[in-house]
Scaffold this active site. Structure first.
Site, PDB file in Angstrom:
ATOM      1  CG  ASN A  76      12.468   1.034   6.473  1.00  0.00           C
ATOM      2  OD1 ASN A  76      11.726   0.389   5.724  1.00  0.00           O
ATOM      3  ND2 ASN A  76      12.505   0.822   7.786  1.00  0.00           N
ATOM      4  CB  SER A 128      -0.984   0.005   1.177  1.00  0.00           C
ATOM      5  OG  SER A 128      -0.328   0.246   2.393  1.00  0.00           O
ATOM      6  CG  HIS A 177       9.515   1.082  11.808  1.00  0.00           C
ATOM      7  ND1 HIS A 177       9.524  -0.285  11.604  1.00  0.00           N
ATOM      8  CD2 HIS A 177       9.260   1.265  13.132  1.00  0.00           C
ATOM      9  CE1 HIS A 177       9.307  -0.898  12.757  1.00  0.00           C
ATOM     10  NE2 HIS A 177       9.139   0.029  13.694  1.00  0.00           N
ATOM     11  CG  LEU A 191      18.117  -4.860   3.795  1.00  0.00           C
ATOM     12  CD1 LEU A 191      17.725  -3.423   3.462  1.00  0.00           C
ATOM     13  CD2 LEU A 191      18.176  -5.714   2.531  1.00  0.00           C
TER      14      LEU A 191
HETATM   15  C1  GAR Z   1       3.863  -0.708   6.602  1.00  0.00           C
HETATM   16  O1  GAR Z   1       3.103  -0.424   7.740  1.00  0.00           O
HETATM   17  C2  GAR Z   1       5.318  -0.379   6.823  1.00  0.00           C
HETATM   18  O2  GAR Z   1       5.503   0.755   7.622  1.00  0.00           O
HETATM   19  C3  GAR Z   1       5.808  -1.614   7.531  1.00  0.00           C
HETATM   20  O3  GAR Z   1       5.198  -2.669   6.840  1.00  0.00           O
HETATM   21  C4  GAR Z   1       3.916  -2.226   6.355  1.00  0.00           C
HETATM   22  C5  GAR Z   1       3.853  -2.558   4.900  1.00  0.00           C
HETATM   23  O4  GAR Z   1       2.590  -2.261   4.378  1.00  0.00           O
HETATM   24  N1  GAR Z   1       7.230  -1.712   7.510  1.00  0.00           N
HETATM   25  C6  GAR Z   1       7.947  -2.187   8.530  1.00  0.00           C
HETATM   26  O5  GAR Z   1       7.456  -2.660   9.533  1.00  0.00           O
HETATM   27  C7  GAR Z   1       9.463  -2.107   8.338  1.00  0.00           C
HETATM   28  N2  GAR Z   1      10.116  -2.432   9.548  1.00  0.00           N
HETATM   29  P1  GAR Z   1       2.393  -2.059   2.811  1.00  0.00           P
HETATM   30  O6  GAR Z   1       2.966  -3.298   2.144  1.00  0.00           O
HETATM   31  O7  GAR Z   1       0.910  -1.989   2.657  1.00  0.00           O
HETATM   32  O8  GAR Z   1       3.109  -0.810   2.404  1.00  0.00           O
END
Ligand code: GAR
Length: 215
Positions: A107, A13, A109, A93
């Site tokens: 990134n 997303s 988070h 990574l």
């Molecule tokens: C998001 O909430 C992102 O912030 C998180 O994974 C989700 C991915 O959603 N990332 C982490 O936790 C990185 N440590 P998406 O695939 O719908 O963008």
């Protein structure tokens, strides 16, 4: 125009928010490719439907982290990216990989770092009873969910919240701040210098915190 490569592991997303911003004329980048470490990532199909080149490099096919990261970097580098954007890319990574993309690896988070790195951030925020939660875009360093912060969005934690409602409130903000950060980079208003974030003078005093919103 700068080339970006987006890395995903799942639904994508945040990737969609970047594509939508580009399509709306708010993000002057060429999205050269979307790459997943999982062949079944739903976001790959979404990317292809938008006419974006989509690849996977399946981490399960490699003996170790270094070998996977080398193959991933090879796949990424054929697109000569100015910026690599981790958008829900759920792999730790290696240091060599991170150094290779130093200053051009972002990134997002789902917490106000340095609080709650790692997984299950929303439940942990609820368990800790924090009143403010949110999300962070940062330059990547070798430590997990760590690195110089570019922009954060804060949301209130409501008494009525559960993990799902809080995650949804944070995700709306993710979709605001990631295109914003990538746009700053694309417009040469953001860079990493001596391990610190440098924003263009017109942004430096104001723009990097998005205020709480209740919805
Ligand atoms: C998001 O909430 C992102 O912030 C998180 O994974 C989700 C991915 O959603 N990332 C982490 O936790 C990185 N440590 P998406 O695939 O719908 O963008």
């Amino acid at each position: 125009m700068k080339n970006i490569v987006i890395l995903i592991s799942g639904r994508g997303s945040n990737m969609e928010a970047l594509i939508a911003a580009r399509d709306a004329g708010n993000l002057p980048v060429n999205i050269a490719a979307v790459i997943s470490n999982r062949p079944d990532a739903a976001g790959l199909e979404t990317a292809m439907k938008s006419g974006i080149v989509a690849h996977f490099v399946d981490h399960k096919g490699f003996a170790g982290r270094e070998a996977f990261d080398a193959a991933l970097a090879e796949c990424i580098d054929q697109f000569s990216p100015d910026l690599v954007v981790l958008a829900g890319f759920m792999r730790i990574l290696s240091e060599g990989f991170v150094r290779h993309y130093e200053g051009r690896l972002l990134n997002i988070h789902p917490s106000l770092l340095p609080s709650f790195p790692g997984l299950h951030t929303h439940q942990r925020a609820l368990d800790e009873g924090v009143r403010i939660h949110g999300c962070t875009v940062h330059f990547v360093t070798p430590a997990l969910d760590h690195g110089p912060v570019i922009i954060q969005a804060a949301v209130p934690v409501l008494d009525s919240d559960d993990e799902t409602s809080l995650a949804a409130r944070v995700l709306r903000q993710e979709h605001r701040i990631y295109p914003q950060a990538v746009r700053w980079f694309a417009e040469d208003k953001l860079r990493l210098e001596d391990g610190r974030v440098r924003l263009a003078a017109e942004l430096a005093d104001s723009a990097a915190l998005i205020s709480p919103e209740v919805r």
